[in-house]
Design a protein around this motif. Structure first.
Motif, PDB file in Angstrom:
ATOM      1  N   PHE A   1      -2.659   9.887   1.648  1.00 60.44           N
ATOM      2  CA  PHE A   1      -2.682   9.911   3.205  1.00 60.44           C
ATOM      3  C   PHE A   1      -2.266   8.256   3.577  1.00 60.44           C
ATOM      4  CE2 PHE A   1      -5.941  13.187   2.155  1.00 60.44           C
ATOM      5  CZ  PHE A   1      -5.303  14.174   2.993  1.00 60.44           C
ATOM      6  N   ASP A   2      -0.924   8.236   3.840  1.00 64.75           N
ATOM      7  CA  ASP A   2      -0.668   6.937   4.370  1.00 64.75           C
ATOM      8  C   ASP A   2      -0.767   6.505   5.882  1.00 64.75           C
ATOM      9  OD1 ASP A   2       0.625   4.342   4.144  1.00 64.75           O
ATOM     10  OD2 ASP A   2       2.700   5.190   3.488  1.00 64.75           O
ATOM     11  N   GLU A   3      -1.841   5.948   6.090  1.00 62.81           N
ATOM     12  CA  GLU A   3      -1.799   5.367   7.768  1.00 62.81           C
ATOM     13  C   GLU A   3      -1.729   6.745   8.577  1.00 62.81           C
ATOM     14  OE1 GLU A   3      -0.661   1.584   8.790  1.00 62.81           O
ATOM     15  OE2 GLU A   3      -0.524   1.003   6.670  1.00 62.81           O
ATOM     16  N   ILE A   4      -2.402   7.776   8.209  1.00 65.82           N
ATOM     17  CA  ILE A   4      -2.035   9.029   8.923  1.00 65.82           C
ATOM     18  C   ILE A   4      -2.267   8.653  10.362  1.00 65.82           C
ATOM     19  CG2 ILE A   4      -1.681  10.230   6.954  1.00 65.82           C
ATOM     20  CD1 ILE A   4      -4.119  11.599   7.811  1.00 65.82           C
TER      21      ILE A   4
ATOM     22  N   LYS B   1       0.856  -1.400  -0.116  1.00 71.67           N
ATOM     23  CA  LYS B   1       0.102   0.084   0.037  1.00 71.67           C
ATOM     24  C   LYS B   1       0.964   1.255   0.099  1.00 71.67           C
ATOM     25  CE  LYS B   1      -2.039  -1.220   4.009  1.00 71.67           C
ATOM     26  NZ  LYS B   1      -1.235  -2.370   4.269  1.00 71.67           N
ATOM     27  N   SER B   2       1.874   1.280   0.979  1.00 75.64           N
ATOM     28  CA  SER B   2       2.842   2.497   1.144  1.00 75.64           C
ATOM     29  C   SER B   2       3.428   2.634  -0.256  1.00 75.64           C
ATOM     30  CB  SER B   2       3.654   2.193   2.142  1.00 75.64           C
ATOM     31  OG  SER B   2       3.057   2.542   3.309  1.00 75.64           O
ATOM     32  N   THR B   3       3.886   1.570  -0.762  1.00 80.36           N
ATOM     33  CA  THR B   3       4.867   1.765  -1.851  1.00 80.36           C
ATOM     34  C   THR B   3       3.825   2.179  -3.142  1.00 80.36           C
ATOM     35  OG1 THR B   3       6.142  -0.240  -1.161  1.00 80.36           O
ATOM     36  CG2 THR B   3       6.243   0.308  -3.519  1.00 80.36           C
TER      37      THR B   3
HETATM   38 MG    MG Z   1       2.704   1.068   4.915  1.00 78.44          MG
END
Ligand code: MG
Ligand code: ADP
Lengths: 219, 242
Positions: free
Chosen positions: B162-165, B42-44
């Protein structure tokens, strides 16, 4: 040879010679700082060739004694037909030496700033120079102060080596006075005090700066 | 053309295939939630969308511009794509105001006065106008994260990632950050958010994307996805979380 007692006149001579030690140190700080900064940037920019060149320079200088660098500049250039004065040779060698070490110290400090800071600033559209200037370097400067000052103190003491190419600075003057007074304890005690009084203010300034920078960001 | 257009993207870290055949379109004004186990890519995927990570195959377009091109001007692209990270990543040596005005003044060449007005405006949107002169370490995690959102908003991006903010926040601080996200969604901000807050995803997202082992395993409207998962992987993921 005539011997004489170590007296006030000699102390004055030593204090007088301290000028050259100070002058050499200042030249090394200024020139070394300037070139050191340039080599730091070359080491950090995302351009392979420049990284290699800069890193090769740093490794060569760091991997050879300052004494040898002084010989190379002074005698080596003379053999190649360039007649350099002891002044020029001392300045060139000290600047080269200082710049390589400062570049390595500063590169370490810049790369110690966590990757998320680089990513957050480049994600906002900042280019490499902008993010270095506004985000990375202000943080890196703080952690660079102790190792930088520590190294500059080494440089002050390192200027004594220039006596081998005939430069008469503080240590060389002390040797000459000792030759005619044969009072090594007195002579070398005096220059120890002089070196200490040059280096001590630097280290205490470093401590104060560090404290102030800590206060201003962490509150 | 969609605002964000991801076509058949593949990405490897060394021998590890992290993204595989990812295709996803996001229209202007849409909110997409990405869910999935840790390590599913997901982050990638988010980092590929703003060019923080290069991709090995496929194409990503944002607002018509190719992200992964040889000649792409990443500086220009990143002005259109805001990203907020799990760890806030505020600049610790700058005040809240300077954190926000830095990019508008330096990158977009705004006059300082205009950038300051903008800082007030975005801080108002995240409810933190009174913290304008604080330093990041004087703020709670939730406040820092809201400043990070404001900092990103100040660049007036076309899409926000937004990455797991909320993942690094204490439970009692999560709500204030989610409230800001909901407000942005109501304002019509296009956003792609990786989240573990399933209730929130269900409330806010137009579409939910479930990633598994680097692939888009399932996607669809939240009601449908949560109520009747088609794959056993999504089914067990939802059970594990709820
Ligand atoms: Mg991640
Ligand atoms: N910079 C990196 N180098 C090598 N492997 C990475 C890197 N970043 C992420 N990975 C790996 O890629 C996979 C996907 O990671 P990530 O996108 O962070 O997943 P998620 O955000 O879904 O938890 C993981 O296996 C992770 O270990």
């Amino acid at each position: 040879m005539l011997l004489r007692d170590f007296g006030h006149g000699d102390i004055l001579l030593l204090i007088y010679a301290t000028r050259w030690t100070i002058a050499l140190s200042l030249i090394a700080f200024a020139g070394g700082g300037l070139f050191g900064f340039a080599f730091t940037i070359l080491r950090i920019l995302p351009i392979r060739l420049l990284n290699y060149l800069s890193s090769a320079y740093i490794q060569i200088i760091q991997g050879t004694p300052l004494l040898l660098q002084l010989f190379v500049v002074f005698f080596g250039l003379a053999i190649l037909g360039w007649d350099v004065s002891a002044w020029t040779a001392a300045a060139v060698a000290l600047i080269a030496y200082t710049s390589a070490f400062l570049a390595e110290i500063w590169r370490g400090c810049i790369q110690a700033i966590p990757k998320p800071q680089w990513e957050a600033s480049s994600s906002l559209g900042l280019g490499i120079f902008q993010l270095l200037w506004y985000v990375i370097m202000p943080q890196a400067i703080k952690i660079s102060i102790p190792p930088t000052v520590g190294f500059l103190v080494q440089v002050i003491k390192g200027t004594a080596l220039t006596s081998v190419i005939g430069f008469v600075e503080l240590t060389r003057t002390a040797q000459l006075i000792n030759n005619v007074t044969l009072e090594p304890f007195a002579v070398y005690s005096v220059i120890a005090v002089i070196y200490f009084s040059l280096c001590f203010p630097l280290t205490s300034l470093s401590r104060r700066l560090e404290r102030r920078l800590n206060v201003s960001s962490a509150n | 053309m969609s605002l964000v257009q991801i076509e058949k993207v593949y990405k490897k870290f060394g021998d590890l295939q992290v993204l595989e055949d990812i295709s996803l379109n996001v229209e202007e004004g849409q909110q997409i939630a990405i869910i999935g186990r840790s390590g599913s890519g997901k982050s990638t995927l988010l980092r590929c969308i703003n060019g923080l990570e290069p991709i090995n195959q496929g194409n990503i377009h944002v607002d018509g511009d190719l992200v992964n091109g040889q000649k792409t001007n990443l500086k220009l692209l990143r002005q259109k794509v805001g990203i907020v990270f799990q760890s806030y990543n505020l600049f610790p040596h700058l005040t809240v105001e300077r954190n926000i005005t830095l990019a508008p003044t330096v990158v977009k060449k705004f006059a300082l006065a205009d950038a300051r007005a903008l800082a007030h405006e975005v801080l108002r949107q995240v409810g933190l106008e009174d913290k304008i002169d604080s330093y990041p370490d004087q703020l709670s995690g939730g406040q820092q994260q809201r400043v990070a959102i404001a900092r990103s908003l100040a660049m007036q991006p076309k899409v926000m990632l937004f990455d797991e903010i909320t993942s690094a926040l204490d439970p009692e601080l999560i709500g204030e950050v989610l409230k800001v996200l909901e407000y942005l969604a109501q304002q019509g901000m296009t956003m792609i958010l990786v989240t573990h807050e399933m209730g929130f995803a269900q409330r806010v997202a137009d579409r939910v994307v479930f990633m598994h082992e680097g692939r888009i395993w399932e996607s669809g409207p939240p009601e449908q996805l949560f109520a009747s998962p088609e794959t056993p992987e999504l089914d067990s993921f939802i059970r594990a979380i709820l």
